[in-house]
Design a protein around this motif. Structure first.
Motif, mmCIF file in Angstrom:
data_model
loop_
_atom_site.group_PDB
_atom_site.id
_atom_site.type_symbol
_atom_site.label_atom_id
_atom_site.label_comp_id
_atom_site.label_asym_id
_atom_site.label_seq_id
_atom_site.Cartn_x
_atom_site.Cartn_y
_atom_site.Cartn_z
ATOM 1 N N LYS A 1 28.140 27.062 33.653
ATOM 2 C CA LYS A 1 29.458 26.887 33.022
ATOM 3 C C LYS A 1 30.208 25.725 33.662
ATOM 4 C CE LYS A 1 30.263 31.622 31.382
ATOM 5 N NZ LYS A 1 31.108 32.837 31.507
ATOM 6 N N LEU A 2 30.110 25.635 34.986
ATOM 7 C CA LEU A 2 30.742 24.521 35.691
ATOM 8 C C LEU A 2 30.070 23.198 35.320
ATOM 9 C CD1 LEU A 2 31.202 26.105 39.243
ATOM 10 C CD2 LEU A 2 32.997 25.608 37.574
ATOM 11 N N ASN A 3 28.742 23.225 35.228
ATOM 12 C CA ASN A 3 27.979 22.036 34.842
ATOM 13 C C ASN A 3 28.402 21.569 33.449
ATOM 14 O OD1 ASN A 3 25.437 20.979 33.233
ATOM 15 N ND2 ASN A 3 25.076 20.455 35.378
ATOM 16 N N GLU A 4 28.549 22.522 32.542
ATOM 17 C CA GLU A 4 28.942 22.209 31.171
ATOM 18 C C GLU A 4 30.333 21.592 31.116
ATOM 19 O OE1 GLU A 4 27.946 24.627 27.339
ATOM 20 O OE2 GLU A 4 29.782 25.495 28.183
ATOM 21 N N LYS A 5 31.271 22.177 31.853
ATOM 22 C CA LYS A 5 32.637 21.656 31.881
ATOM 23 C C LYS A 5 32.679 20.248 32.452
ATOM 24 C CE LYS A 5 35.190 26.032 32.078
ATOM 25 N NZ LYS A 5 36.110 26.892 32.876
ATOM 26 N N GLY A 6 31.882 20.005 33.494
ATOM 27 C CA GLY A 6 31.825 18.678 34.091
ATOM 28 C C GLY A 6 31.267 17.650 33.115
ATOM 29 N N TYR A 7 30.207 18.027 32.417
ATOM 30 C CA TYR A 7 29.586 17.131 31.443
ATOM 31 C C TYR A 7 30.563 16.804 30.316
ATOM 32 C CZ TYR A 7 26.412 15.433 27.823
ATOM 33 O OH TYR A 7 25.821 14.678 26.840
ATOM 34 N N CYS B 1 12.042 27.213 24.547
ATOM 35 C CA CYS B 1 12.829 28.231 25.249
ATOM 36 C C CYS B 1 12.218 28.630 26.584
ATOM 37 C CB CYS B 1 12.980 29.484 24.381
ATOM 38 S SG CYS B 1 14.008 29.233 22.939
ATOM 39 N N LYS B 2 10.949 28.311 26.770
ATOM 40 C CA LYS B 2 10.266 28.686 28.010
ATOM 41 C C LYS B 2 10.563 27.654 29.100
ATOM 42 C CE LYS B 2 6.438 30.897 25.535
ATOM 43 N NZ LYS B 2 4.980 30.815 25.218
ATOM 44 N N ARG B 3 11.814 27.590 29.469
ATOM 45 C CA ARG B 3 12.255 26.637 30.473
ATOM 46 C C ARG B 3 13.072 27.383 31.519
ATOM 47 N NH1 ARG B 3 16.550 23.048 27.007
ATOM 48 N NH2 ARG B 3 17.195 22.319 29.067
ATOM 49 N N PRO B 4 13.205 26.838 32.690
ATOM 50 C CA PRO B 4 13.921 27.544 33.750
ATOM 51 C C PRO B 4 15.348 27.902 33.346
ATOM 52 C CG PRO B 4 12.733 25.669 34.628
ATOM 53 C CD PRO B 4 12.657 25.555 33.139
ATOM 54 N N GLU B 5 15.718 29.132 33.596
ATOM 55 C CA GLU B 5 17.060 29.596 33.262
ATOM 56 C C GLU B 5 17.976 29.383 34.462
ATOM 57 O OE1 GLU B 5 19.057 33.885 32.193
ATOM 58 O OE2 GLU B 5 17.109 33.400 31.278
ATOM 59 N N GLY B 6 19.198 28.967 34.196
ATOM 60 C CA GLY B 6 20.131 28.691 35.273
ATOM 61 C C GLY B 6 21.104 29.819 35.529
ATOM 62 N N VAL C 1 21.161 30.832 20.863
ATOM 63 C CA VAL C 1 22.030 29.841 20.230
ATOM 64 C C VAL C 1 21.522 28.469 20.632
ATOM 65 C CG1 VAL C 1 24.312 28.770 20.316
ATOM 66 C CG2 VAL C 1 24.120 31.224 19.970
ATOM 67 N N SER C 2 21.220 27.633 19.652
ATOM 68 C CA SER C 2 20.783 26.269 19.933
ATOM 69 C C SER C 2 22.030 25.405 20.060
ATOM 70 C CB SER C 2 19.870 25.747 18.811
ATOM 71 O OG SER C 2 19.597 24.363 18.987
ATOM 72 N N ASP C 3 22.672 25.500 21.198
ATOM 73 C CA ASP C 3 23.895 24.735 21.424
ATOM 74 C C ASP C 3 24.364 24.906 22.859
ATOM 75 O OD1 ASP C 3 25.876 22.950 20.567
ATOM 76 O OD2 ASP C 3 26.079 24.022 18.676
ATOM 77 N N GLY C 4 25.295 24.068 23.247
ATOM 78 C CA GLY C 4 25.825 24.098 24.597
ATOM 79 C C GLY C 4 25.607 22.761 25.279
ATOM 80 N N ALA C 5 26.328 22.538 26.379
ATOM 81 C CA ALA C 5 26.234 21.253 27.082
ATOM 82 C C ALA C 5 25.881 21.431 28.547
ATOM 83 C CB ALA C 5 27.550 20.493 26.941
ATOM 84 N N SER C 6 25.273 22.556 28.876
ATOM 85 C CA SER C 6 24.822 22.785 30.247
ATOM 86 C C SER C 6 23.518 22.026 30.486
ATOM 87 C CB SER C 6 24.618 24.281 30.490
ATOM 88 O OG SER C 6 23.712 24.818 29.546
ATOM 89 N N SER C 7 23.063 22.001 31.725
ATOM 90 C CA SER C 7 21.803 21.316 32.029
ATOM 91 C C SER C 7 20.607 22.257 31.895
ATOM 92 C CB SER C 7 21.844 20.723 33.441
ATOM 93 O OG SER C 7 22.024 21.744 34.410
ATOM 94 N N ARG C 8 20.868 23.567 31.997
ATOM 95 C CA ARG C 8 19.817 24.572 31.868
ATOM 96 C C ARG C 8 20.258 25.665 30.905
ATOM 97 N NH1 ARG C 8 15.819 25.257 36.017
ATOM 98 N NH2 ARG C 8 15.855 23.564 37.542
ATOM 99 N N THR C 9 19.304 26.424 30.429
ATOM 100 C CA THR C 9 19.651 27.572 29.594
ATOM 101 C C THR C 9 20.355 28.614 30.461
ATOM 102 O OG1 THR C 9 17.604 28.778 30.036
ATOM 103 C CG2 THR C 9 17.561 27.223 28.206
ATOM 104 N N PHE C 10 21.228 29.394 29.839
ATOM 105 C CA PHE C 10 21.834 30.512 30.567
ATOM 106 C C PHE C 10 22.383 31.528 29.578
ATOM 107 C CE2 PHE C 10 25.568 27.924 29.829
ATOM 108 C CZ PHE C 10 26.651 28.799 29.810
#
Length: 269
Positions: free
Chosen positions: A233-239, A222-227, A150-159
């Protein structure tokens, strides 16, 4: 070796009746700089705002040709109709094609949308929803239907969330590019005819000209570090809390301060 900076160019609202003049302007820029974007194709567009031009008769063959050129195709919703007054995980606007609907309803929508694409020879395991609006049931239904990204979300890393890898897309447009990091630049070519959105074309040109070496395909992006899922989820909520709650309060205070120092610097010159 991890890239210092990577940019994904994404175009939403690709459908047979879109504004072809504006899309062709975009393609001219993309080809000039050899940029291979992620394009969101609506399987069966019924959004009246996107019924702009007469349907392109060879639309599906055209999309296949773009795939052959290296463009990455994602499924962008199903009908692109907002039939739920609910906001999703990462947005606050109460309108959605998916969020708020039951798991069974969403499962059927995604199943039908995928069938339309495959009927025309378009196969993809990437998805993003209209208005960035989706919920946990959307992700569950996507996983069951064979979608992996899914190309979406507000986290800092993929997960991984509900069996789907969420690739953060914190921008609703073209973001400010820093010296390092991952950025998704989102464009809606049909909106460029609106005076308040006309600079979207200029932003695309500038982005491709200045950062062509950093613009990558979706596969490479997509070849980026996965969190870690819990931390992200906490990072996303904070953002999201900062963007939707804190930032609107700070903006009226910060703007005059910035203007004061800007005028002061101009005076010194």
């Amino acid at each position: 070796m991890e890239r210092r900076r990577a940019i994904l160019v994404r175009f939403d609202d690709i459908c047979p009746t879109m504004n072809w003049e504006q899309w062709n302007r975009a393609v001219t820029v993309l080809e000039r700089y050899n940029v291979k974007p992620l394009i969101g194709v609506i399987p069966d567009c019924q959004d009246e705002e996107l019924l702009i031009d007469a349907p392109r008769p060879d639309f599906w063959q055209y999309i296949k040709d773009l795939q052959d050129k290296g463009y990455t195709v994602a499924m962008h919703g199903y009908l692109h109709k907002y039939d739920s007054a609910t906001h999703g995980i990462v947005n606050v606007t109460p309108r959605s094609e998916f969020a708020g609907h039951s798991y069974e309803e969403q499962l059927e929508k995604i199943k039908q949308g995928k069938a339309v694409l495959e009927q025309h020879g378009i196969f993809t395991d990437i998805f993003f929803a209209p208005a960035h609006s989706y919920d946990e049931n959307t992700l569950k239904a996507l996983a069951v239907n064979g979608f992996k990204y899914v190309s979406d979300g507000a986290s800092s890393r993929t997960f991984v969330r509900e069996g789907v890898l969420c690739i953060p897309c914190r921008s609703g447009g073209c973001p400010k590019i820093g010296k390092k990091g991952y950025y998704t630049a989102v464009f809606h070519a049909h909106e460029w005819v609106r005076p308040e959105k006309a600079d979207g074309y200029i932003q695309l040109e500038k982005l491709c000209e200045e950062y062509s070496k950093d613009i990558v395909s979706f596969e490479e992006y997509c070849k980026r570090p996965e969190g870690n899922a819990i931390l992200q989820k906490l990072n996303e909520k904070g953002y999201l809390f900062y963007e939707y709650t804190v930032k609107p309060v700070l903006r009226p205070v910060v703007r005059p301060i910035k203007e004061f120092f800007s005028q002061r610097n101009n005076f010194k010159r």
